[in-house]
Write a protein that holds these residues in place. Structure first.
Motif, PDB file in Angstrom:
ATOM      1  N   LYS B   6      44.785  50.817  49.454  1.00  0.00           N
ATOM      2  CA  LYS B   6      44.446  49.749  48.486  1.00  0.00           C
ATOM      3  C   LYS B   6      43.217  48.998  48.982  1.00  0.00           C
ATOM      4  O   LYS B   6      43.151  48.610  50.149  1.00  0.00           O
ATOM      5  CB  LYS B   6      45.622  48.776  48.344  1.00  0.00           C
ATOM      6  N   PHE B   8      40.397  45.718  48.173  1.00  0.00           N
ATOM      7  CA  PHE B   8      40.408  44.416  47.496  1.00  0.00           C
ATOM      8  C   PHE B   8      39.015  43.780  47.479  1.00  0.00           C
ATOM      9  O   PHE B   8      38.144  44.132  48.273  1.00  0.00           O
ATOM     10  CB  PHE B   8      41.398  43.475  48.196  1.00  0.00           C
ATOM     11  N   ALA B   9      38.884  42.828  46.569  1.00  0.00           N
ATOM     12  CA  ALA B   9      37.669  42.009  46.427  1.00  0.00           C
ATOM     13  C   ALA B   9      36.425  42.904  46.369  1.00  0.00           C
ATOM     14  O   ALA B   9      36.433  43.897  45.638  1.00  0.00           O
ATOM     15  CB  ALA B   9      37.607  40.973  47.545  1.00  0.00           C
ATOM     16  N   THR B  10      35.391  42.591  47.147  1.00  0.00           N
ATOM     17  CA  THR B  10      34.120  43.319  47.027  1.00  0.00           C
ATOM     18  C   THR B  10      34.239  44.790  47.403  1.00  0.00           C
ATOM     19  O   THR B  10      33.397  45.594  46.997  1.00  0.00           O
ATOM     20  CB  THR B  10      33.057  42.668  47.937  1.00  0.00           C
ATOM     21  N   ARG B  12      36.132  46.871  46.292  1.00  0.00           N
ATOM     22  CA  ARG B  12      36.429  47.684  45.100  1.00  0.00           C
ATOM     23  C   ARG B  12      35.163  48.150  44.391  1.00  0.00           C
ATOM     24  O   ARG B  12      35.207  49.144  43.659  1.00  0.00           O
ATOM     25  CB  ARG B  12      37.281  46.865  44.121  1.00  0.00           C
ATOM     26  N   ALA B  66      46.355  48.459  53.256  1.00  0.00           N
ATOM     27  CA  ALA B  66      45.534  47.503  52.486  1.00  0.00           C
ATOM     28  C   ALA B  66      44.312  47.109  53.313  1.00  0.00           C
ATOM     29  O   ALA B  66      44.445  46.787  54.496  1.00  0.00           O
ATOM     30  CB  ALA B  66      46.357  46.265  52.143  1.00  0.00           C
ATOM     31  N   PHE B  68      40.953  44.642  53.362  1.00  0.00           N
ATOM     32  CA  PHE B  68      40.291  43.468  52.771  1.00  0.00           C
ATOM     33  C   PHE B  68      38.974  43.183  53.490  1.00  0.00           C
ATOM     34  O   PHE B  68      38.908  43.300  54.715  1.00  0.00           O
ATOM     35  CB  PHE B  68      41.162  42.219  52.934  1.00  0.00           C
TER      36      PHE B  68
END
Lengths: 578, 74
Positions: B6, B8-10, B12, B66, B68
């Protein structure tokens, strides 16, 4: 910023004002000033809504200057919610404007006669206090509309909504933003109720014709501010993540960590997190023609806020903050951004703390008054407060009161104040702050999330008790100092990681006031503030037993990590041993 | 083996939100970030099954990973 405006709202023949020199309070600003004044001038056992309590409004030491991020204001009093000392901190335009007007503090004293309501007007020519009966029970947005018609939209307002007028213990003080909307709030601890008890509906401030405050050493100040801004812009959090997604970027990461309190703190992960994440909000705002990147006051370079609009592009509310999105979202089992934005608007309009409101609704849901996930039901409960019904008044008094009335023992509160958006069983450091803060459960008082989860300023494992006391202690000290400068707390992400950016802040203070502060001096200021607050609370009746989490955090395991809060009482009692 | 990755944020941008990936035994998070051309400094906060991990942490069958970038708020 060399004078204090005192207004006795209970004086015979109507409110009486006087302007004083700083005297014993010289060199203090923001939280250092509000807490010093409350500690020195308010009887700790006073009735919070009585004549003995005072409401102190103070911009920070660097507010009203060109220093970036210096627009935070402190509102202090004895809290009707916690029964202890309170500093509620807010953005918006008020800090900059009040500082430029030359006031280190406005102090509202005494008690207005029952039923009397006033407005206070402050501009470069002086202060006027006038009856404001025409504003009675107006919600904040309606009030600001009326004020706009009379005073224009270049002024700045601090106001209370119906919740403050009804003296509800979770009521806020609204502060207008750059668009003259009442979107920023000194939210916590029922400061709105104290303003209501003083009979003040609104303070209207106008800085027309006034310049920024001038530093003692303009060249050094300019140089330090330049490094300051460079440091904030170059850090990945303050330069990229916060501008792009706002504070709500935290939804996914806190949910991932298993510390995202869901359905009144029953579990640590919410299946609807993605739908209410910062990424989703930013996407909606961009597609609908809102704005995901916006500052709450002049001089903000982080721009963590935004504007939320409906499907037709019409303004609904500011971009709901992370805490609000969690409180009205995951904590209530609600995964709909439009509902959360509407609840944010209603809280702002009636003048309510969004954290205590989400927590109170979560408790109403646990009690079966409405079901978890009931969007319309949640909106209606907040509307009840606006109507002033008995049910509304119970919710508007916050989570602790609502839990007692509704027979719910699982109330996530410390010292009567609702916990924010991090479960202390999965993020043990924040539990230390919740338990021991002078403010009641308050994440900003010592934001251990930075180091427990976000790896700012190092890393302390959130699932273990080791290292949490020292982490919370150091952050509580640093925060008390930062809250005194007028700086937004989000600067902490940059100064925790970049020593040169911290030095730039110290250099700005030194250049402005002609001081020679160093890091130790900053820490000493923080300790002094905390000691004054602790002393007040002790005299108000708080003991070590109040520096604890509710029992169920020690006994009920939180999925998915199945942890309880493990920091011992003995350890908690050592937080303020310096 | 299969694992869920997964972003997240930038991170992606130009990549994906969630993907189930087929990985060789012994794959680390660093192998994934290199494959996805994510710079080390941008893979700031890592979780495997909700517990903080490091770039050299091994991924196992069925893991939920995940990644980040540096984020903050509150």
């Amino acid at each position: 910023m060399d004078k204090i405006l005192r207004i006795d709202m209970g004086a015979a023949g109507g409110p009486k004002m006087k302007v004083e020199d700083l005297g014993q309070y010289a060199g203090l600003g923001g939280r250092a000033l509000t807490s010093a004044m409350i500690a020195a001038e308010v009887e700790p056992t006073a009735n919070p809504l009585g004549a003995e309590n005072k409401l102190v409004i103070a911009p920070g030491l660097l507010s009203g200057t060109v220093a970036a991020m210096s627009g935070r204001i402190s509102v202090g009093c004895k809290s009707p919610l916690t029964g202890g000392i309170k500093e509620a901190n807010s953005g918006g335009q008020a800090a900059q404007v009040l500082a430029k007007l030359g006031y280190a503090a406005i102090v509202l004293e005494g008690l207005a006669p029952e039923g009397k309501l006033y407005k206070i007007l402050i501009n470069k020519d002086g202060v006027k206090i006038e009856p404001a009966d025409e504003y009675k029970m107006l919600p904040n947005y309606d009030l600001i509309d009326k004020i706009k018609g009379v005073y224009g939209d270049k002024v700045t307002c601090m106001s209370i909504g119906p919740a403050g007028e009804m003296k509800l213990s979770a009521s806020s003080i609204a502060i207008t933003d750059m668009e003259f909307r009442p979107t920023r709030h000194a939210g916590r601890g029922g400061v709105g109720a104290v303003m209501g008890a003083k009979g003040v509906k609104v303070i209207i401030m106008d800085d027309a014709g006034l310049k920024n405050r001038e530093p003692k050493d303009p060249e050094k100040f300019r140089e330090a501010n330049k490094k300051w801004v460079e440091g904030l812009r170059s850090h990945a959090v303050t330069g990229q993540a916060l501008p792009a997604y706002g504070t709500n970027v935290l939804v996914n990461i806190i949910n991932e960590s298993g510390g995202f309190p869901t359905r009144n703190f029953k579990t640590g992960q919410f299946e609807g997190a993605s739908a209410i994440s910062g990424e989703t909000f930013a996407d909606i705002e961009t597609k609908r023609g809102g704005n995901p990147t916006h500052g709450c006051h002049r001089g903000c370079v982080i721009q963590c806020s935004g504007t939320y609009v409906d499907k037709n592009g019409k303004f609904v509310s500011k971009q709901p903050e992370y805490e609000t999105t969690w409180a009205h979202g995951a904590n209530c089992g609600i995964d709909d951004p439009d509902t959360i934005a509407m609840l944010d608007f209603l809280d702002d309009n009636y003048g309510l703390d969004t954290i205590d409101m989400g927590a109170a609704i979560g408790i109403a849901m646990e009690a079966g008054i409405i079901k978890f996930g009931d969007k319309e039901g949640a909106i209606n409960l907040i509307k009840e407060i606006g109507k002033g019904t008995y049910l509304g008044k119970i919710i508007g008094s916050g989570a602790a009161i609502a839990a007692k009335v509704f027979g719910v023992e699982r109330a996530p509160v410390v010292k009567g104040q609702a916990m924010p958006a991090y479960d202390p069983r999965a993020i043990q450091g924040i539990g230390v702050t919740y338990a021991t803060s002078t403010m009641g459960a308050d994440h900003t008082a010592g934001y251990c999330i930075a180091t427990n989860i976000l790896k700012c300023g190092g890393f302390v494992d959130p699932l273990k008790s080791e290292g949490q006391i020292e982490l919370s202690r150091n952050l509580q000290i640093a925060t008390a100092a930062i809250d005194s400068t007028g700086m937004c707390l989000f600067i902490a992400f940059a100064i925790l990681d970049q020593p040169e950016t911290f030095q730039a802040l110290v250099d700005m203070l030194n250049a402005f006031y002609g001081l020679s502060l160093d890091a130790d001096g900053v820490a000493a200021l923080g300790k002094k503030v905390l000691s004054a607050e602790r002393d007040f609370n002790k005299k108000a009746g708080f003991t070590a037993a109040h520096d604890r989490l509710p029992r169920y955090f020690y006994t009920d395991k939180l999925p998915p990590h199945n942890k309880v809060f493990e920091v011992t009482d003995k350890e908690l009692d050592s937080v303020f041993n310096w | 083996m299969k694992a869920k990755i997964k972003l997240f944020a930038t991170l992606r941008n130009g990549r994906f939100d969630v993907a189930e990936m087929d990985l060789a035994e012994g794959t680390t998070i660093l192998n994934i970030t290199e494959q996805l051309e994510i710079e080390k400094k941008d893979a700031a906060i890592l979780f495997i099954n909700g517990v903080h991990a490091e770039l050299d942490s091994l991924i196992r069958e069925g893991d939920d990973v995940a990644i980040f970038p540096p984020v903050g708020g509150g």
